[in-house]
Design an enzyme around this catalytic site. Structure first.
Site, PDB file in Angstrom:
ATOM      1  N   LYS A   1      -9.811   1.846  -3.076  1.00 53.73           N
ATOM      2  CA  LYS A   1     -10.246   1.376  -1.762  1.00 53.73           C
ATOM      3  C   LYS A   1     -11.651   1.868  -1.449  1.00 53.73           C
ATOM      4  CE  LYS A   1      -8.794   1.072   3.069  1.00 53.73           C
ATOM      5  NZ  LYS A   1      -7.841   1.545   4.086  1.00 53.73           N
TER       6      LYS A   1
ATOM      7  N   CYS B   1      -5.312  -2.448   3.017  1.00 54.22           N
ATOM      8  CA  CYS B   1      -5.246  -2.200   4.454  1.00 54.22           C
ATOM      9  C   CYS B   1      -6.192  -3.134   5.192  1.00 54.22           C
ATOM     10  CB  CYS B   1      -5.542  -0.723   4.738  1.00 54.22           C
ATOM     11  SG  CYS B   1      -5.256  -0.208   6.450  1.00 54.22           S
TER      12      CYS B   1
ATOM     13  N   GLU C   1       0.828  -1.201   0.000  1.00 54.76           N
ATOM     14  CA  GLU C   1       0.000   0.000   0.000  1.00 54.76           C
ATOM     15  C   GLU C   1       0.871   1.263   0.000  1.00 54.76           C
ATOM     16  OE1 GLU C   1      -3.410   1.999   2.948  1.00 54.76           O
ATOM     17  OE2 GLU C   1      -2.147   0.357   3.644  1.00 54.76           O
TER      18      GLU C   1
END
Length: 551
Positions: free
Chosen positions: A355, A405, A285
């Site tokens: 995301k 995440c 990430e």
């Protein structure tokens, strides 16, 4: 005075039990085999305290103390991000941790209060004992789901995650995480009934509840050996990169291109003679720590050159900016030999994932909490959420569904990618459903802590739920590969620079959980609570009528 002392001692005991309970969510310091029994035994003591409470309020208070100890210890690593990297004074960081834990503990209080509300306590007949155990399992499951849902949710340390290596894990393929939560909460209640037996005449009745718990465990073992999916295409050779970048310098301008150069070097690491080149390279990430248009085209071209030389696809975590709308996203982008530098600068690459489930205080600021963010020296803004359903990346016959995440701790949110769009009537997911899951994370915010191992355990359960392998590329760990049964394939040591080349076999076919989601177990839990409440109400009415007749 004596009563006050006893109450205080009980509160301290519950805090300590909750703290011990927090040890069951990842190995080290405890061995793997001890995690499931520890979770069951500590929860059993909580159940006993709740059942013996004189009222719903007392039961809720006892559960709150237990959960407070659980979250303060289990989430201690949050103080690292606030203090070390956010420059918040440690006393204030501890206060923030306790405040968050106090809020999360309210959901355990709700479960305890619900159990007393439906009068599901272990008194009398076998029927009452069974209702009490099922009501506890249902109330705990509903409360855990609410904790994972309200205000964007935070399902970290859900009790079901303690059982990834136990027989109960097989239930996740059928009913998901909350199915595991239900059967293990019932099993803890069964232990509580056996331990709480005070007379020998009650022992046979209470032992039957234990039989139910054993059956649940055996069914989990059976479910765990069912072949829910089959191989899809040829195995994929994947390279996982772990840069181990210090969070303190990750976003500083002086280190930006040094970090990019280091990851370019790792991605291009030569393979030993006779070893196949990686077909896909995963980088963590926000490896590209600034927006794509702020990076010079030659830097992007370097990534394209690696993809061409290896004949591979690079999956890179990067922040993206849309100049037309002003929106920015936390994304994963795909780069292959056909990609152009201009496409990358313009964020018009062919493969992209944005995301969807953003982190409060990390990627958006909840309403009314700007003052709290201002206490930390971390530049935060509001990212734009990606769509809830996004197309997986097609790579060499496999379809990889990224998540970023902590998105992979929300199991239900990964299901649309696995299901895909309907193909043959009655057979969803045959056309473009994901065959491999991939997580891109940066847990350097939390140092060398339990967070890394806890997250790995949660990814393992996602693999079992979906019967899909999970690849993980992280900055500091845990980086590695998990097969479709939740077993470790390979893993890099945490907090070290490294590259892991591994082979993973994609899977096709849908588990019952992928097809049904959480609806079945949540509906069953609500139905049990309603039935328990109705039973209590009917019993009260019958007792009143009997009293009237006697009079």
């Amino acid at each position: 005075m004596k009563t006050l002392w006893l109450k205080g001692r009980l509160a301290l005991g519950l805090l300590a039990a909750g703290a011990v309970h927090a040890l069951s969510f990842a190995p080290d310091p405890l061995p793997t085999w001890a995690l499931s029994p520890l979770q069951l035994c500590t929860m059993a003591w909580l159940v006993t305290c709740v059942w013996r409470a004189p009222s719903g309020l007392y039961a809720a208070r006892r559960a709150w103390f237990f959960a407070l100890g659980h979250f303060v210890v289990g989430l201690y690593w949050l103080t690292t991000s606030m203090h070390v990297y956010g420059y918040m004074p440690m006393p204030l960081a501890i206060v923030a941790l306790v405040a968050l834990s106090a809020y999360l503990a309210l959901f355990a209080s709700l479960a305890a209060w619900l159990v007393h509300r439906v009068k599901a306590v272990t008194q009398g007949s076998l029927s009452a004992i069974c209702w009490a155990s099922f009501a506890w399992a249902s109330a705990w499951t509903v409360s855990e789901w609410l904790r994972a849902t309200l205000f964007t949710g935070f399902p970290w340390l859900n009790s079901g995650y303690a059982h990834v290596d136990s027989w109960f894990a097989g239930w996740s393929s059928v009913l998901g995480l909350y199915g595991v939560t239900f059967v293990t909460a019932f099993s803890a209640a069964a232990i509580a009934t056996l331990v709480g037996t005070r007379t020998r005449t009650q022992t046979p009745l209470r032992a039957l509840v234990g039989v139910f718990a054993i059956l649940f465990a055996l069914l989990g073992l059976i479910f765990g050996h069912i072949k829910w999916s089959t191989s899809a295409g040829a195995p994929l050779v994947a390279r996982l990169v772990q840069g181990n970048v210090d969070q303190g310098v990750k976003f500083t301008p002086d280190h930006l291109y040094k970090i990019i150069q280091e990851h370019l070097r790792l991605a291009a690491t030569p393979v030993p003679v006779g070893t196949p080149q990686p077909q896909v390279v995963l980088l963590p990430e926000t490896v590209m720590a600034v927006f794509q248009h702020q990076i010079a085209p030659p830097a992007w071209q370097a990534w394209i050159d690696i993809a061409k030389a290896q004949r591979s696809t690079l999956l890179i975590g990067s922040a993206l900016y849309d100049s037309k709308t002003g929106a920015y996203t936390n994304s994963v982008i795909g780069i292959d030999g056909a990609t152009t530098a201009q496409q990358l600068v313009d964020a018009t690459m062919a493969q992209r994932y944005d995301k969807s489930h953003l982190v409060p205080f990390g990627e958006f600021v909840p309403f009314g909490f700007r003052w709290f963010v201002n206490l930390m020296s971390i530049p935060l803004g509001d990212f734009t959420r990606g769509a809830s359903t996004q197309k997986p990346f097609a790579i060499d016959g496999q379809r990889i569904a990224p998540n970023i995440c902590y998105e992979d701790i929300f199991g239900e949110e990964l299901l649309p990618a696995v299901r895909g769009t309907p193909g043959t009537p009655g057979t969803p997911g045959t056309q473009d459903g994901a065959t491999i899951l991939a997580n891109f994370s940066n847990l350097a915010w939390f140092g060398d802590s339990w967070a890394l191992r806890q997250h790995w355990q949660m990814s393992r359960l996602r693999a079992i739920e979906t019967s899909r392998p999970m690849l993980r590329a992280t900055n500091t760990g845990a980086t590695g590969a998990i097969d479709h049964r939740g077993r470790d394939i390979a893993q890099l040591p945490p907090n070290r620079v490294g590259v892991l080349d591994t082979t993973v076999q994609g899977q096709q076919g849908l588990t019952p959980y992928v097809r049904l989601g959480n609806g079945l177990i949540l509906g069953l839990s609500v139905l049990i609570l309603f039935a328990a409440w109705w039973r209590r109400k009917s019993t009260s009415i019958n007792n009143t009528l009997n009293d009237d007749r006697s009079a």
